[in-house]
Write an enzyme that holds these catalytic residues in place. Sequence first.
Site, short mmCIF file in Angstrom:
data_model
loop_
_atom_site.label_atom_id
_atom_site.label_comp_id
_atom_site.label_asym_id
_atom_site.label_seq_id
_atom_site.Cartn_x
_atom_site.Cartn_y
_atom_site.Cartn_z
N GLY A 1 16.36 -13.07 4.13
CA GLY A 1 15.45 -14.18 4.40
C GLY A 1 14.01 -13.94 4.01
N GLY A 2 13.71 -12.77 3.46
CA GLY A 2 12.35 -12.48 3.02
C GLY A 2 11.43 -12.02 4.14
N LYS B 1 13.00 1.34 -1.11
CA LYS B 1 11.55 1.53 -1.10
C LYS B 1 11.22 2.82 -1.81
CE LYS B 1 7.51 1.21 1.89
NZ LYS B 1 7.13 -0.13 1.47
N ASP C 1 2.27 0.71 11.44
CA ASP C 1 1.90 -0.19 10.33
C ASP C 1 2.60 -1.54 10.49
OD1 ASP C 1 0.74 -1.06 7.98
OD2 ASP C 1 2.32 -0.22 6.71
N ASP D 1 9.91 -0.29 7.72
CA ASP D 1 8.84 0.67 7.42
C ASP D 1 8.41 1.50 8.63
OD1 ASP D 1 8.76 0.24 4.76
OD2 ASP D 1 6.68 -0.44 4.67
N GLU E 1 4.23 -8.51 6.70
CA GLU E 1 5.00 -8.06 5.54
C GLU E 1 6.08 -7.05 5.92
OE1 GLU E 1 0.70 -8.53 3.95
OE2 GLU E 1 1.74 -8.23 5.85
N ASN E 2 5.95 -6.40 7.08
CA ASN E 2 6.94 -5.43 7.54
C ASN E 2 7.87 -6.02 8.60
OD1 ASN E 2 6.10 -3.42 5.84
ND2 ASN E 2 4.71 -2.48 7.31
N ALA F 1 0.82 -1.21 0.00
CA ALA F 1 0.00 0.00 0.00
C ALA F 1 0.85 1.26 0.00
CB ALA F 1 -0.93 0.00 1.21
N CYS F 2 2.07 1.16 0.53
CA CYS F 2 2.91 2.35 0.68
C CYS F 2 4.00 2.46 -0.36
CB CYS F 2 3.52 2.39 2.08
SG CYS F 2 2.31 2.55 3.39
#
Length: 549
Positions: A263-264, A195, A304, A325, A308-309, A175-176
């Site tokens: 590592g994702g 980013k 946030d 983030d 995912e973050n 989204a960001c």
Amino acid sequence: MYGETLAIEDYDDLEDELQAENEDNGEEAGKTWAHLIPLNSQLKKMVLVDPNEKYIFGKDGDECDCVFGTEAFSQSSLAVISKKHFLIHKQPCSADPDDFDVVLQDISSNGTLVNGKKVGKNKFHVLQSNDEISLATNAIKVYMYVSVKSSGGASSFHSEVTDKYLVSKLLGKGACGEVFLVFLEADFSKQYAMKVVDKKSFTSTVVAPSATSSGVFRHNSLNNDVMTEVNILKKLQHPCIIHVQEVFDYPERLYLVLERAMGGELFDRVVKKDGLDEATAKLYFYQMILAIEYLHKQNVTHRDLKPENILLATEDDLTLVKVTDFGLSKLVGEQSLMKTLCGTPNYLAPEIIKTSGMGHYNSKVDIWSLGVILFIMLAGYPPFSDDYDDMPLVEQIKKARFSFSDEDSWSHVSKQAKGLISKLIVANAAKRLNSTQALNHPWLKDEEMKKIAEKLMQEDMENRNSSPNQMSTTTGEMATSRINSEDTESHISNNDPLNETVELKKSDSFKENSETDSANDEHSDTSEQSASGKTEDCPVSKKPKLDAS
């Protein structure tokens, strides 16, 4: 000594070596058409340039442009490498004479692999950025190919960014903004995640950027608020948060150059494993809460937090966790960011949702999000979902209504883990634990787990301290001081069982940690029902799907 296969960020001064080699040969560099990053510590970076349109790789010192010898490979590896193993050539495109493909041809006896798959003798493979090239077996890695062409939307990136960083593949989007893999042009051994935030996607008025300062590139009139926030973010140093390397700020776009975690995302790890075992979830959560406690002490609220973050340093189960983030709201506008995030509210605290991101709240919003993440790590599915059709998602969150009733997911999880979740996902922020209280919960009083976390963090700090322009030893000491000290004010007993399970009945229903909940005893060893208010007779019929937000 022959070379080991290592991560490319382990190599230093590759660009200097290549430049010195070119000077020794008296060669003037032509136009570059490909980069090869070594995946073996004894190989050098290669820049493929015009007028040469073909490069040969193998053991033959007379015929090959890149010779594989004993300095980089063991005798057993050399035994399966051909005199002429593969070649890479520039293939012009017929439709556009200025465009071209970079093609690998396998000319070996034992095979050349691209990303673990054999090309086939005398067959061709059109290379894409970040393709890994191996010889005979995937274990003998030699190079990673990086295209000189811009990736995705990188062609529209500002020249100050692309002059300093080679933009490679798209790593992800949310989204960001989008995240790209980038390499430092001056030293290709250094890779980062960049980013890119499109400010037009936010509703707040964009302030014109400003002049250049240390670590941040800006244009035109100075915006002191943004500059101050950037400097704050760059000074944040903790092994469990992503380091902000550099920021480029423009009226329409923001670029954040960040440390890359190999590592994702935690999200992908949870989805792949359908939830984590409790020991692994505890190790990860402990590091998360340490990072958030550090940020909160620096007066930084994340706002946030979601899987995912949360990034993982390696692909191993026992790995360092890194939060990313943070601080983005200060750079793009807090109310604008929160209104954007309210469109996907799965991890947002009730106090944010109730005001559509326009009201007042404190750092406890991060604690709520951590509770949701912990639930997901242990169960493999979210506590709140549109799949529960008896109540809208937003109402589930406002009432903190969730359940441990899926027996397959929760019967093996300890009572203390569920008890901690019940003290984090609480609708009344005043009754929600803060980060320090969460660290003092019995579930996290696991000395063996803490030793593993401390070792991972110490190794990370040592790696940083060995590199220039990274955080100092004193910063590292500050980061580990929280681990090495015991909170004398805590009255929690370390003898509490950490793996006790509680059997859940099929009739168990949703619970609500509403604003009327009683959660006064923050450190008691309780079951998942301890922080409950009323329950409702609406059992879970199936686990909801875990989707990216």
